[in-house]
Design an enzyme around this catalytic site. Structure first.
Site, PDB file in Angstrom:
ATOM      1  CB  CYS A  13      -0.980  -0.026   1.169  1.00 44.19           C
ATOM      2  SG  CYS A  13      -0.209   0.026   2.793  1.00 44.19           S
ATOM      3  NE  ARG A  19      -4.457   1.581   1.726  1.00 45.54           N
ATOM      4  CZ  ARG A  19      -4.278   2.295   0.629  1.00 45.54           C
ATOM      5  NH1 ARG A  19      -5.180   2.223  -0.347  1.00 45.54           N
ATOM      6  NH2 ARG A  19      -3.224   3.067   0.503  1.00 45.54           N
ATOM      7  CG  ASP A 130      -5.061   5.899   2.319  1.00 45.71           C
ATOM      8  OD1 ASP A 130      -5.108   5.575   3.522  1.00 45.71           O
ATOM      9  OD2 ASP A 130      -4.127   6.524   1.808  1.00 45.71           O
TER      10      ASP A 130
HETATM   11  P1  4NP Z   1      -1.738   2.915   3.996  1.00 45.45           P
HETATM   12  O1  4NP Z   1      -2.326   4.298   4.561  1.00 45.45           O
HETATM   13  O2  4NP Z   1      -1.221   3.204   2.604  1.00 45.45           O
HETATM   14  O3  4NP Z   1      -2.927   2.013   3.968  1.00 45.45           O
HETATM   15  O4  4NP Z   1      -0.645   2.495   4.968  1.00 45.45           O
HETATM   16  C1  4NP Z   1      -1.565   5.470   4.574  1.00 45.45           C
HETATM   17  C2  4NP Z   1      -0.705   5.717   5.624  1.00 45.45           C
HETATM   18  C3  4NP Z   1       0.026   6.884   5.666  1.00 45.45           C
HETATM   19  C4  4NP Z   1      -0.109   7.825   4.659  1.00 45.45           C
HETATM   20  C5  4NP Z   1      -0.967   7.568   3.595  1.00 45.45           C
HETATM   21  C6  4NP Z   1      -1.686   6.394   3.556  1.00 45.45           C
HETATM   22  N1  4NP Z   1       0.621   9.035   4.712  1.00 45.45           N
HETATM   23  O5  4NP Z   1       0.402   9.899   3.834  1.00 45.45           O
HETATM   24  O6  4NP Z   1       1.448   9.213   5.602  1.00 45.45           O
END
Ligand code: 4NP
Length: 163
Positions: A13, A19, A130
């Site tokens: 992800c 995720r 997300d």
């Molecule tokens: P993930 O969610 O891709 O599902 O781990 C996110 C976690 C952090 C960020 C974006 C999405 N971020 O911009 O820091």
């Protein structure tokens, strides 16, 4: 990794704190339940290195724990050798998949990239949204989709012809 390992899956992800660590935790639980955790290995990684070394997001861990999943992985970015070390690399959304294609060093590597929601059998999802900037319902939705996808992925693996 064990010599007995026959298949390796990497979940990807953006940040590797919501995720993909959840997909790893759910799939690890399913593989242990089926006695397949020595032959099939799972890991997760992020497109970004921003959260490198961190445990999964505390909200994701809390929602996962309510369904019995203990998320203990540490965030790390995707590396070029992941394309050698894994058989299947599954992204959560279009952006992850586009970024993985940009990182893939060869046509062979590109062919290992897939979309996790292609394994869903009950929920008609095209991507895993997300949850990072949203509320509790977003985390529950991610759990619903990834449990469905991991059940489908498990069936796919169990039906895969032996080499
Ligand atoms: P993930 O969610 O891709 O599902 O781990 C996110 C976690 C952090 C960020 C974006 C999405 N971020 O911009 O820091």
């Amino acid at each position: 990794m064990s010599e007995k390992t026959k298949y390796r899956i990497l979940f990807v992800c953006l940040g590797n704190i919501c995720r993909s660590p959840l997909a790893e935790g759910i799939m690890q639980t399913y593989l242990e339940r089926e006695g397949l955790n020595n032959t099939i290995k799972v890991d997760s990684a992020g497109i970004l290195s921003y959260h490198q070394g961190e445990l999964p997001d505390s909200r994701m861990r809390a929602h996962a724990a309510k369904r019995g999943y203990n998320l203990v992985s540490r965030s790390r970015p995707v590396r070029s050798d992941d394309f050698d070390n894994f058989d299947l690399i599954l992204g959560m959304d279009d952006r992850n998949i586009d970024d993985l294609k940009d990182l893939a060093p060869s046509i062979e590597a590109m062919q290992k990239i897939g979309r996790i929601t292609d394994f869903c059998q009950r929920i008609p999802a095209d991507y895993v949204p997300d949850p990072y900037f949203g509320g509790a319902s977003g985390f529950e939705k991610v759990l619903d989709i990834l449990e469905d996808a991991c059940e489908g992925l498990l069936e796919y693996l169990k039906n895969m012809p032996e080499e």
